[in-house]
Motif scaffolding. Structure first.
Motif, PDB file in Angstrom:
ATOM      1  N   ALA A   1       7.594  -0.143  -1.630  1.00 40.01           N
ATOM      2  CA  ALA A   1       8.809   0.168  -2.178  1.00 40.01           C
ATOM      3  C   ALA A   1       9.459   1.458  -1.843  1.00 40.01           C
ATOM      4  CB  ALA A   1       8.708   0.010  -3.912  1.00 40.01           C
ATOM      5  N   ARG A   2       8.700   2.497  -1.277  1.00 37.98           N
ATOM      6  CA  ARG A   2       9.049   3.985  -1.207  1.00 37.98           C
ATOM      7  C   ARG A   2       9.760   3.948   0.057  1.00 37.98           C
ATOM      8  NH1 ARG A   2       7.911   7.211  -4.384  1.00 37.98           N
ATOM      9  NH2 ARG A   2       8.264   8.593  -2.865  1.00 37.98           N
TER      10      ARG A   2
ATOM     11  N   LYS B   1      10.197   4.924   3.724  1.00 44.16           N
ATOM     12  CA  LYS B   1       9.239   5.372   4.587  1.00 44.16           C
ATOM     13  C   LYS B   1       9.871   4.835   6.083  1.00 44.16           C
ATOM     14  CE  LYS B   1       6.120   2.479   2.879  1.00 44.16           C
ATOM     15  NZ  LYS B   1       7.195   1.757   1.720  1.00 44.16           N
TER      16      LYS B   1
ATOM     17  N   LYS C   1       5.919   8.717   4.663  1.00 46.78           N
ATOM     18  CA  LYS C   1       6.734   8.589   3.330  1.00 46.78           C
ATOM     19  C   LYS C   1       7.545   9.516   3.069  1.00 46.78           C
ATOM     20  CE  LYS C   1       3.564   5.138   1.461  1.00 46.78           C
ATOM     21  NZ  LYS C   1       2.640   4.824   0.105  1.00 46.78           N
TER      22      LYS C   1
ATOM     23  N   ASP D   1      -2.069   3.504  -0.244  1.00 49.01           N
ATOM     24  CA  ASP D   1      -0.972   3.698  -1.426  1.00 49.01           C
ATOM     25  C   ASP D   1      -1.901   3.966  -2.850  1.00 49.01           C
ATOM     26  OD1 ASP D   1       1.579   3.515  -2.375  1.00 49.01           O
ATOM     27  OD2 ASP D   1       1.514   1.359  -2.482  1.00 49.01           O
TER      28      ASP D   1
END
Ligand SMILES: Nc1ncnc2c1ncn2[C@@H]1O[C@H](COP(=O)(O)OP(=O)(O)OP(=O)(O)O)[C@@H](O)[C@H]1O
Ligand SMILES: [Mg+2]
Length: 426
Positions: A182-183, A185, A199, A331
């Motif tokens: 979701a981040r 990157k 990230k 993660d």
């Protein structure tokens, strides 16, 4: 939409593994997969996931549940999650190129950059000699060197805004921004030529999440957990976590599947670590070693308050002879404010508490004695208590940021694990 057909390849040479069919009819999507004769006869053949045993049969797939993918699970593992999908959607909308919306899983699968696609699977059109999807002009990859971090940061900030820059979107789409998760990157070529994940800080971030992730990975390594190398670089003044890819080696691409795929689970939540232990017994060469590795990770997650431990945040790499092994941990995000509940419960889905006591009580699921379990969590709690602040400073966390994160490292569960130590010493 008519039927789409792709050849599925594997590894650097792109050896043909099978054929993937995809169909979308009136919003309903389904797919099927069949191994190729070449792969079934190959001396180093293996099942690309347990749900796809090595037979000549063509198998059919459709989404299980709302969040499910209509693609075979090991193929779905290579498709983007919310971040990558957002970039593909925005690029399609703003640049009006490629397929028109609504995009299908096939569109997402084939939009992913081939060079940086997670694991070893690759996809191309059936026509002889067609390039793997997706590649840049002339089959070249578009993954930027680390040197471009400043521009990348700007492009990502623009992509996150309500008025994204169209050129930036197009570039991001081509540059391996489409990894899962979701981040924000992007893939980058690190200074030593290896592939890494960058990230970035999201405009929505309230905490120093990038520094905290690098801190957690470094602490994990000190606690005896296999982790990718990670460090902080700066992009346009903001910290970026640079994390080496563990599914690449000097020999090339290493097959990867998520724990969700390994378990054949319909979604990333709802399973237990006891279920993962079952998969370790079935599919790894050294289950007892792998179960100890897993136990350590669960204990560590509890101790650093990483509660986003869903089945897509655990993975497996192909080892050899049809066997897999746990991938390095990834993660791992200390969450100072989150409710202390695991996404993957220890043994009973109705008891998801992030509790060291509960974990130790269930040591037998990991084929360990309670004594050994206590010893492992105690040692990890010692390392974390002794090192987290020093490492956090080294990684560049300010005093205020360290204070923000203190509750993630210093809490009742950590105290409990440390107390267990004095109890045993008495
Ligand atoms: N070091 C790595 N090497 C290879 N693949 C990785 C690595 N780290 C992550 N991945 C893959 O990329 C995906 C996305 O990465 P990650 O889970 O770290 O991102 P995220 O955006 O923080 O995820 P989430 O949405 O779970 O918060 C992972 O699910 C995994 O498949
Ligand atoms: Mg993730």
């Amino acid at each position: 939409m008519s039927q789409r057909i792709l050849k599925v390849g594997i590894g650097n040479a792109g050896l043909e593994v099978g054929t993937l069919w995809f169909e979308a009819v009136g919003g309903r999507e389904h797919s099927s997969f069949q191994y190729s004769a070449v792969w079934l006869e190959h001396p180093r053949r293996f099942a690309i996931a347990p749900m796809l045993p090595l037979t000549t049969e063509r198998r059919f797939f459709k989404a299980q549940g709302e969040q499910g993918s209509p693609l075979p699970a090991p193929v779905a593992d290579t498709t983007p999650d919310s971040w990558g999908r957002g970039i593909i959607r925005k690029d399609t909308r703003f640049n009006k190129k490629g397929p028109t919306e609504p995009l299908t899983e096939f569109d997402f699968l084939t939009a992913v950059d081939d060079f940086s696609r997670v694991g070893a699977l690759r996809f191309r059109e059936t026509e002889e000699g067609s390039p793997f999807l997706a590649t840049g002009e002339g089959g070249r990859h578009c993954i930027p060197p680390l040197l471009h971090l400043d521009q990348l940061g700007k492009a990502i900030a623009s992509a996150e805004s309500d008025d994204p820059d169209m050129v930036a979107l197009r570039r991001l789409r081509q540059m391996g921004t489409t990894l899962g998760g979701a981040r924000p990157k992007c893939s980058v070529i690190d200074n030593d030529g290896s592939l890494a994940i960058a990230k970035f800080t999201s405009r929505l971030d309230m905490y120093a999440v990038e520094r905290a992730e690098v801190l957690a990975l470094r602490l994990a390594r000190l606690c005896g957990i296999d982790t990718p190398e990670a460090r902080i670089e700066s992009s346009d003044g903001l910290p970026v976590a640079i994390i080496k890819r563990f599914d690449r080696s000097a020999q090339g691409r290493i097959p990867f599947v998520s724990a969700q795929t390994m378990l054949g689970a319909p979604s990333a939540t709802g399973a237990t670590y006891a279920d993962i232990c079952d998969a370790l017994r079935q599919y790894t060469a050294s289950p007892r070693i792998e179960m100890r590795k897993l136990f350590r990770r669960v204990g560590f997650n509890i101790l650093v308050s990483n509660v986003d431990d869903h089945l897509k945040n655990h993975g497996f790499l192909y080892a050899s002879d049809g066997k897999w092994r746990l991938s390095p941990a990834f993660d791992v995000n200390p969450a100072p404010e989150r409710f202390r509940e695991l996404k993957t419960a220890i043994a009973d889905p109705t008891r998801p508490e992030a509790s060291i006591e509960l974990l130790v009580d269930h040591a037998f699921y990991f084929e360990m004695s309670a004594d050994e379990a206590v010893e492992i969590v105690r040692a990890m709690a010692d390392v974390i208590a002794a090192k987290w602040q020093e490492l956090a400073r080294e990684i560049g966390m300010s005093r205020a940021e360290r204070d923000d994160y203190r509750p993630a490292f210093e809490h009742a569960e950590a105290d409990y694990a440390l107390r267990k130590s004095s109890f045993r010493a008495e």
